[in-house]
Design an enzyme around this catalytic site. Structure first.
Site, short mmCIF file in Angstrom:
data_model
loop_
_atom_site.label_atom_id
_atom_site.label_comp_id
_atom_site.label_asym_id
_atom_site.label_seq_id
_atom_site.Cartn_x
_atom_site.Cartn_y
_atom_site.Cartn_z
CB SER A 22 -11.14 8.50 -1.06
OG SER A 22 -11.50 8.53 0.32
CG ASP A 23 -10.35 5.02 3.27
OD1 ASP A 23 -11.20 4.71 2.42
OD2 ASP A 23 -10.51 4.79 4.49
CB CYS A 24 -10.34 1.24 -0.32
SG CYS A 24 -11.35 0.84 1.13
CD GLU A 27 -3.58 3.43 3.48
OE1 GLU A 27 -2.53 2.75 3.43
OE2 GLU A 27 -3.64 4.53 4.06
#
Length: 299
Positions: A22-24, A27
């Site tokens: 999710s965060d990859c 970003e």
């Protein structure tokens, strides 16, 4: 993990890795959206809107009922699954959990996406941001900090949480969580103007400063950026000047910054060495300082 959708995502490694994160994804989506707002002659043609939509689908799919975002797959299973953990030195390994960093990155990405594509899945994105904001506020520690899952530790987590809250429209004036977060950072600043946190914060889950008077430049950079996000320059820029001075004076003659220990962590007890952190974070923090503090609050 392999059963969850992955189209439109970014992984922790390269495309062949195959596991959506999710965060990859969030970003990377932020980067691509910023590229889309730049001149094509500088960055090339922007991504097709459908590719943005696919990334948004991934982010939306990984929010839990409590508003937090998990890393790889939707949260599920019972806590008893952890009894089957075959790795003795890693904690919370078997089932998925929500994370401050994943939630913050997702909120930031969707808030920016709304500005470019305000009508796409509008109500779902608005609900996501509201729930994500509430999650960030709910998991704040009583001392005003946030626990960081992928970096050491409370300065990392607090910086991320403040980023997410600001992206959702929160400010120092209208958000108690931001005020408490800023207060935590101010209280933990050291005599030399920096901040320093021990890796023991991660397994203990309690803020643990580095022994002695020395500061850590990565911690200092994250705390400095957190204070900038919290509009500290509008009230008293002195703590920001002190931190920036420490970063500037710590740069080596060859332009490098000194390596001062570990900065990353995985599952509480596995400390990681990210060699570039010692340069990325000081330069990033000084850039934020130059853009948001220096023009109107000169030394």
């Amino acid at each position: 993990m392999f059963r969850h959708i992955s189209k439109g995502s970014w992984t922790f490694s390269d495309r062949d890795h195959g596991w959506q994160v999710s965060d990859c994804t969030a970003e990377a989506l932020k980067c691509c959206m910023h590229f889309a707002m730049m001149q094509p002659k500088m960055v090339g043609d922007k991504m097709d809107p459908e590719q943005f939509y696919d990334a948004v689908n991934i982010i939306l799919s990984l929010q839990s009922d409590n508003g937090g975002s998990s890393a790889w797959e939707p949260v599920g299973g019972g806590i008893w699954w952890e009894w089957l953990n075959p790795v003795e030195f890693l904690e919370d390994l078997v089932k998925e959990y929500e994370h401050v960093e994943c939630t913050s990155s997702s909120v930031q990405a969707l808030a920016l996406f709304q500005k470019l594509y305000p009508e796409h899945r509008k109500s779902e994105i608005e609900t996501f941001i509201k729930k994500g904001t509430r999650f960030l506020e709910d998991v704040q520690y009583p001392d005003g900090s946030w626990y960081g899952n992928w970096g050491i530790c409370f300065f990392y987590g607090t910086w991320f949480a403040l980023l997410g809250l600001k992206a959702a429209g929160k400010t120092y004036k209208n958000c108690l969580a931001i005020r408490k977060g800023v207060d935590f950072l101010l209280k933990t600043q050291r005599e030399d103007g920096g901040w320093g946190e021990s890796y023991l914060s991660c397994p203990k889950k309690v803020y643990t400063p580095i022994e002695g008077n020395r500061s850590n430049l990565v911690n200092t950079s994250q705390a400095l950026m957190g204070l900038i996000i919290g509009d500290q320059a509008e009230r008293d820029p002195t703590p920001l000047h002190r931190a920036a001075k420490l970063l500037i004076n710590s740069q080596l003659p060859n332009g490098d910054f000194p390596q001062q220990g570990l900065a990353g962590v995985y599952m509480r007890n596995c400390m990681l060495h990210y060699a570039l952190y010692r340069n990325i974070f000081p330069l990033w923090a000084l850039a934020e300082y130059r853009n948001h503090v220096w023009p109107s609050k000169c030394l």
